[in-house]
Design a protein around this motif. Sequence first.
Motif, PDB file in Angstrom:
ATOM      1  N   PHE A 225     -12.460   7.163  11.394  1.00 20.92           N
ATOM      2  CA  PHE A 225     -12.990   5.794  11.373  1.00 20.92           C
ATOM      3  C   PHE A 225     -13.323   5.364   9.942  1.00 20.92           C
ATOM      4  CE2 PHE A 225     -13.946   6.657  15.939  1.00 20.92           C
ATOM      5  CZ  PHE A 225     -13.207   5.611  16.461  1.00 20.92           C
ATOM      6  N   ALA A 226     -13.835   6.302   9.138  1.00 18.93           N
ATOM      7  CA  ALA A 226     -14.134   5.975   7.741  1.00 18.93           C
ATOM      8  C   ALA A 226     -12.858   5.648   6.979  1.00 18.93           C
ATOM      9  CB  ALA A 226     -14.864   7.147   7.081  1.00 18.93           C
ATOM     10  N   LEU A 227     -11.789   6.382   7.256  1.00 26.87           N
ATOM     11  CA  LEU A 227     -10.522   6.136   6.582  1.00 26.87           C
ATOM     12  C   LEU A 227      -9.898   4.822   7.047  1.00 26.87           C
ATOM     13  CD1 LEU A 227      -9.168   9.787   6.662  1.00 26.87           C
ATOM     14  CD2 LEU A 227      -9.703   8.475   4.604  1.00 26.87           C
ATOM     15  N   ARG A 228     -10.097   4.486   8.303  1.00 26.04           N
ATOM     16  CA  ARG A 228      -9.614   3.176   8.774  1.00 26.04           C
ATOM     17  C   ARG A 228     -10.340   2.035   8.065  1.00 26.04           C
ATOM     18  NH1 ARG A 228      -8.123   2.624  15.149  1.00 26.04           N
ATOM     19  NH2 ARG A 228      -6.193   3.829  15.087  1.00 26.04           N
ATOM     20  N   ARG A 229     -11.620   2.216   7.830  1.00 24.30           N
ATOM     21  CA  ARG A 229     -12.366   1.201   7.077  1.00 24.30           C
ATOM     22  C   ARG A 229     -11.834   1.101   5.650  1.00 24.30           C
ATOM     23  NH1 ARG A 229     -16.840   3.503   9.784  1.00 24.30           N
ATOM     24  NH2 ARG A 229     -17.375   4.704   7.927  1.00 24.30           N
ATOM     25  N   HIS A 230     -11.538   2.257   5.067  1.00 26.79           N
ATOM     26  CA  HIS A 230     -10.979   2.271   3.712  1.00 26.79           C
ATOM     27  C   HIS A 230      -9.651   1.517   3.669  1.00 26.79           C
ATOM     28  CE1 HIS A 230      -9.721   3.671  -0.216  1.00 26.79           C
ATOM     29  NE2 HIS A 230      -8.667   4.266   0.301  1.00 26.79           N
ATOM     30  N   LEU A 231      -8.810   1.715   4.679  1.00 27.65           N
ATOM     31  CA  LEU A 231      -7.530   1.019   4.735  1.00 27.65           C
ATOM     32  C   LEU A 231      -7.739  -0.487   4.864  1.00 27.65           C
ATOM     33  CD1 LEU A 231      -4.423   1.131   4.919  1.00 27.65           C
ATOM     34  CD2 LEU A 231      -4.680   1.400   7.403  1.00 27.65           C
ATOM     35  N   ALA A 232      -8.675  -0.891   5.702  1.00 28.68           N
ATOM     36  CA  ALA A 232      -8.961  -2.318   5.880  1.00 28.68           C
ATOM     37  C   ALA A 232      -9.468  -2.938   4.583  1.00 28.68           C
ATOM     38  CB  ALA A 232      -9.984  -2.508   7.002  1.00 28.68           C
ATOM     39  N   GLU A 233     -10.316  -2.207   3.865  1.00 29.40           N
ATOM     40  CA  GLU A 233     -10.833  -2.714   2.593  1.00 29.40           C
ATOM     41  C   GLU A 233      -9.730  -2.815   1.546  1.00 29.40           C
ATOM     42  OE1 GLU A 233     -13.876   0.095   1.793  1.00 29.40           O
ATOM     43  OE2 GLU A 233     -15.256  -0.714   3.302  1.00 29.40           O
ATOM     44  N   LEU A 234      -8.847  -1.827   1.497  1.00 30.40           N
ATOM     45  CA  LEU A 234      -7.710  -1.886   0.574  1.00 30.40           C
ATOM     46  C   LEU A 234      -6.837  -3.104   0.863  1.00 30.40           C
ATOM     47  CD1 LEU A 234      -6.285   1.735   0.142  1.00 30.40           C
ATOM     48  CD2 LEU A 234      -7.267   0.284  -1.621  1.00 30.40           C
ATOM     49  N   GLY A 235      -6.586  -3.335   2.162  1.00 30.02           N
ATOM     50  CA  GLY A 235      -5.755  -4.468   2.546  1.00 30.02           C
ATOM     51  C   GLY A 235      -6.383  -5.800   2.180  1.00 30.02           C
ATOM     52  N   ALA A 236      -7.686  -5.904   2.443  1.00 26.33           N
ATOM     53  CA  ALA A 236      -8.375  -7.153   2.123  1.00 26.33           C
ATOM     54  C   ALA A 236      -8.383  -7.400   0.616  1.00 26.33           C
ATOM     55  CB  ALA A 236      -9.821  -7.094   2.645  1.00 26.33           C
ATOM     56  N   SER A 237      -8.594  -6.327  -0.155  1.00 27.81           N
ATOM     57  CA  SER A 237      -8.589  -6.471  -1.606  1.00 27.81           C
ATOM     58  C   SER A 237      -7.216  -6.844  -2.125  1.00 27.81           C
ATOM     59  CB  SER A 237      -9.060  -5.150  -2.247  1.00 27.81           C
ATOM     60  OG  SER A 237      -9.066  -5.234  -3.645  1.00 27.81           O
ATOM     61  N   TRP A 238      -6.173  -6.236  -1.547  1.00 30.48           N
ATOM     62  CA  TRP A 238      -4.809  -6.552  -1.995  1.00 30.48           C
ATOM     63  C   TRP A 238      -4.483  -8.011  -1.690  1.00 30.48           C
ATOM     64  CZ3 TRP A 238      -0.246  -8.457  -0.208  1.00 30.48           C
ATOM     65  CH2 TRP A 238       0.882  -8.241  -1.015  1.00 30.48           C
ATOM     66  N   ARG A 239      -4.827  -8.480  -0.496  1.00 29.13           N
ATOM     67  CA  ARG A 239      -4.510  -9.868  -0.117  1.00 29.13           C
ATOM     68  C   ARG A 239      -5.280 -10.871  -0.974  1.00 29.13           C
ATOM     69  NH1 ARG A 239      -4.442  -7.110   4.794  1.00 29.13           N
ATOM     70  NH2 ARG A 239      -6.634  -7.608   5.223  1.00 29.13           N
ATOM     71  N   ALA A 240      -6.528 -10.491  -1.323  1.00 31.38           N
ATOM     72  CA  ALA A 240      -7.320 -11.393  -2.172  1.00 31.38           C
ATOM     73  C   ALA A 240      -6.695 -11.488  -3.566  1.00 31.38           C
ATOM     74  CB  ALA A 240      -8.750 -10.884  -2.269  1.00 31.38           C
ATOM     75  N   GLY A 241      -6.202 -10.351  -4.071  1.00 35.28           N
ATOM     76  CA  GLY A 241      -5.582 -10.351  -5.393  1.00 35.28           C
ATOM     77  C   GLY A 241      -4.236 -11.008  -5.430  1.00 35.28           C
ATOM     78  N   ALA A 242      -3.550 -11.035  -4.270  1.00 36.83           N
ATOM     79  CA  ALA A 242      -2.199 -11.596  -4.230  1.00 36.83           C
ATOM     80  C   ALA A 242      -2.202 -13.088  -3.906  1.00 36.83           C
ATOM     81  CB  ALA A 242      -1.361 -10.855  -3.186  1.00 36.83           C
ATOM     82  N   SER A 243      -3.357 -13.604  -3.468  1.00 38.06           N
ATOM     83  CA  SER A 243      -3.394 -15.013  -3.067  1.00 38.06           C
ATOM     84  C   SER A 243      -3.528 -15.939  -4.273  1.00 38.06           C
ATOM     85  CB  SER A 243      -4.568 -15.239  -2.110  1.00 38.06           C
ATOM     86  OG  SER A 243      -5.796 -14.909  -2.753  1.00 38.06           O
TER      87      SER A 243
END
Length: 243
Positions: A225-243
């Motif tokens: 579950f901790a790693l799933r949160r890490h993946l979600a945070e990575l995705g959110a950060s990537w999308r914020a940087g790419a927008s």
Amino acid sequence: MIEPSSLPGDPGELHLRICYDDELLDTPQADTLERWDVAILHRRRTHRGGTGPAAAGACNGADCASRAEDNGTVGSMTFYRVHLDRGRNAFWAMEEESEELYETAQVLLDPATGSFTDEVSERLEYVGSALLVMDRVTLDPPWRGHGLAAVLASEAINRLMAGCRAIACSPGVTDISSQRLTDRSEWDRVNAKIAQGWQSLGFRPYRDNIYLLSPASQDLEEQRFALRRHLAELGASWRAGAS
């Protein structure tokens, strides 16, 4: 840590395809060893000839006639489910399959019976009878350095560990093509980082670079579950940087 924006795509679009190729061989070796191949795929959404968040964002929805998806392979994993209670002696089945599996068998199994040694059995709970070996995990270089291997391996393990009493791995470099690993100190540093990643899943060193994890371990579920949160945070950060 490397900035998520340096990833080649949205890590939230990574997914797994888990496959067992049954050759219908009625042999003791086939009854004892199952090889599971896991493709690590990245979903790319295409719209009007373009790719990436901007192009996908131009879509009005899944019914858009210009919308398409393709899945590119960005890595792979190999697992073996070793049945200790059927087929042939599991120790010798692993010896015949590969040198890497033989090294694992030498540490964990009794060659006379093919079962776990008494010492190993004492460390494990009785939650199954098979052994799951995480044999190889490889990610394409642009996707490395973000902890994604541990995220993806935890999901594959969760799918494959049913009926297993132990999960084993031998941390180390599997991609020896990298020219930067010619220096011994760099080699040791990378191997130590890989071992640290597997320990984040709950693997613990046993002997001779063989690490063990119990499917009944509370650490495994908590870390997943901790790693799933890490993946979600990575995705959110990537999308914020790419927008």
